[in-house]
Scaffold this active site. Structure first.
Site, PDB file in Angstrom:
ATOM      1  N   GLY A  45       0.866  -1.181   0.000  1.00 49.91           N
ATOM      2  CA  GLY A  45       0.000   0.000   0.000  1.00 49.91           C
ATOM      3  C   GLY A  45       0.907   1.237   0.000  1.00 49.91           C
ATOM      4  O   GLY A  45       1.831   1.323   0.830  1.00 49.91           O
ATOM      5  N   ASP A 235      -1.443   4.486  -6.395  1.00 48.79           N
ATOM      6  CA  ASP A 235      -0.020   4.293  -6.109  1.00 48.79           C
ATOM      7  C   ASP A 235       0.800   5.444  -6.648  1.00 48.79           C
ATOM      8  O   ASP A 235       1.886   5.734  -6.156  1.00 48.79           O
ATOM      9  CB  ASP A 235       0.465   2.958  -6.669  1.00 48.79           C
ATOM     10  CG  ASP A 235      -0.033   1.845  -5.770  1.00 48.79           C
ATOM     11  OD1 ASP A 235      -1.210   1.461  -5.917  1.00 48.79           O
ATOM     12  OD2 ASP A 235       0.727   1.434  -4.878  1.00 48.79           O
ATOM     13  N   ASN A 245      -3.112   2.492 -10.187  1.00 50.46           N
ATOM     14  CA  ASN A 245      -3.549   1.762  -8.989  1.00 50.46           C
ATOM     15  C   ASN A 245      -3.539   0.270  -9.328  1.00 50.46           C
ATOM     16  O   ASN A 245      -3.236  -0.131 -10.453  1.00 50.46           O
ATOM     17  CB  ASN A 245      -4.942   2.228  -8.551  1.00 50.46           C
ATOM     18  CG  ASN A 245      -5.304   1.701  -7.169  1.00 50.46           C
ATOM     19  OD1 ASN A 245      -4.540   1.875  -6.216  1.00 50.46           O
ATOM     20  ND2 ASN A 245      -6.431   1.016  -7.043  1.00 50.46           N
TER      21      ASN A 245
HETATM   22  O1  MRU Z   1       0.491  -4.068  -4.511  1.00 47.77           O
HETATM   23  P1  MRU Z   1      -0.097  -3.296  -3.364  1.00 47.77           P
HETATM   24  O2  MRU Z   1      -0.914  -4.118  -2.437  1.00 47.77           O
HETATM   25  O3  MRU Z   1       0.952  -2.466  -2.641  1.00 47.77           O
HETATM   26  O4  MRU Z   1      -1.072  -2.275  -4.080  1.00 47.77           O
HETATM   27  C1  MRU Z   1      -1.799  -1.374  -3.295  1.00 47.77           C
HETATM   28  C2  MRU Z   1      -2.766  -0.563  -4.050  1.00 47.77           C
HETATM   29  O5  MRU Z   1      -2.880  -0.657  -5.253  1.00 47.77           O
HETATM   30  C3  MRU Z   1      -3.550   0.423  -3.264  1.00 47.77           C
HETATM   31  O6  MRU Z   1      -4.804   0.630  -3.844  1.00 47.77           O
HETATM   32  C4  MRU Z   1      -2.799   1.767  -3.246  1.00 47.77           C
HETATM   33  O7  MRU Z   1      -1.486   1.593  -2.784  1.00 47.77           O
HETATM   34  C5  MRU Z   1      -3.478   2.774  -2.418  1.00 47.77           C
HETATM   35  S1  MRU Z   1      -3.337   2.403  -0.731  1.00 47.77           S
HETATM   36  C6  MRU Z   1      -3.990   3.626   0.207  1.00 47.77           C
END
Ligand code: MRU
Length: 347
Positions: A45, A235, A245
């Site tokens: 995240g 992201d 995202n």
């Molecule tokens: O691969 P991840 O689990 O790190 O991806 C996370 C996401 O895509 C979330 O939607 C994004 O980081 C926003 S978190 C507030």
């Protein structure tokens, strides 16, 4: 506890790979361990990754054997280099590292101890600020939620994706705190199942009504009138408002538009990268094929099958009803609103 914390010269975090079956807190004592934790998604995240990297640099300063500030700064640059190569898409990683190095290289700091202390304070501030920002975003964002809404979300943009409270789930929590009754459709989010494992877990712990769906069911629910609003995180957001995202987000935005359903991105300003003009400039992470072919140790695809494990996609800004930030909602034209919000354009 918070997703990630500094604790007496160590960095502690909830091991998100094990949830929901096991709740375990793991402790890291060196920056190598912290870098591995980000790469292997013990913590994930965008905002949580940023705060973890900040604590990682505080830890690098804490454990460095450097005898003078020059040697310590060299150690910190090496630690930053290790952290930078962990995950390419979430810009909070680079935002937090740059902010920490900026502090470490401040000319006013002329002892090793002063740099160590400053970095520990700065990392804690990045973490505390994230929680304050999420609360503020929640308050602002809950205004787009109506009593009785069915909200569709993707991946996990909850407390676990941040230091606490969450971005998308922060908006959901704030709506509930304002007395609105809501129900959340939770995309399971293949391949790492952040929706099924983490978002469903968070919502159930908070007694917020939710229903888990296979990713492929979202279109049907939208076409048959079962979704009032789509909310997902980011992201990295480019200057024109294009949003990277978790892969699958783009499809949701397009189907939402087709069905006249509002689709908002919830993103702190720390995730907005004004140095990139378009979403096409955002680096898209590709991960280990085994994340697609193996689920919890069980192979589900033929050995040797070619796999493209693309972790993120880009939603062009035209599909978004707005981007909810802690400084207000960037409404279409989103690029112009972002310039105003980020203070880089006309007030
Ligand atoms: O691969 P991840 O689990 O790190 O991806 C996370 C996401 O895509 C979330 O939607 C994004 O980081 C926003 S978190 C507030």
């Amino acid at each position: 506890m918070r997703t990630v914390e500094w604790d007496a010269g160590t960095v502690k975090m909830i091991d998100q790979r094990l949830l929901p079956t096991e709740y375990k807190v793991v402790t890291f004592r060196d920056v190598e361990g912290v870098a591995t934790s980000i790469r292997e998604m013990v913590v994930r995240g965008a905002p949580a990754i940023g705060a973890t990297a900040a604590f990682g640099l505080a830890l690098a300063a804490h454990t460095s054997a450097a005898a003078d500030v020059h040697a310590l700064r060299r150690d910190l640059e090496a630690a930053a280099a290790q952290l930078r190569v962990t995950r390419p898409t979430a810009v909070n990683l680079f935002w937090a590292i740059d902010r920490m190095l900026d502090r470490a290289f401040n000319d006013d700091l002329d002892t090793v101890e002063a740099i160590r202390h400053t970095l520990q304070v700065e990392a804690q501030e990045i973490a505390d600020e994230d929680v304050r920002v999420n609360r503020r975003m929640g308050d602002i964002g809950q205004e787009v939620i109506r009593d009785g809404d069915h909200i569709l979300t993707h991946c996990n943009a909850g407390a676990l994706a941040t230091v606490d409270y969450g971005t998308v789930l922060g908006v959901v929590r704030a709506a509930v705190e304002h007395g609105k009754s809501v129900h959340v459709w939770v995309d399971e989010t293949r391949p790492r199942l952040q929706g099924a494992r983490l978002t469903a877990w968070e919502l159930m712990r908070d007694h917020i009504p939710c229903t888990l769906i296979a990713d492929n069911a979202a279109g049907h629910l939208m076409r048959t009138g079962k979704v009032d609003i789509v909310l997902y995180g980011a992201d990295r957001v480019a200057a024109n408002g294009d949003v990277a995202n978790k892969v699958g987000s783009y499809k949701l935005a397009v189907v939402a538009r087709e069905n006249g359903i509002p689709c908002f991105c919830v993103s702190p300003t720390s995730t907005i990268d004004m140095s990139l003009a378009h979403g096409d400039d955002i680096p898209i992470e590709e991960r280990d094929p085994e994340e697609v072919t193996v689920i919890r140790g069980q192979r589900i695809a033929p050995e040797g099958v070619p796999v493209a494990n693309i972790a993120f996609d880009v939603t062009p800004h035209r599909y978004l009803s707005g981007i909810i930030t802690e400084r207000g909602i960037a409404s279409p034209p989103v690029g112009l609103s972002l310039r105003r919000i980020m203070g880089a354009g006309p007030a």
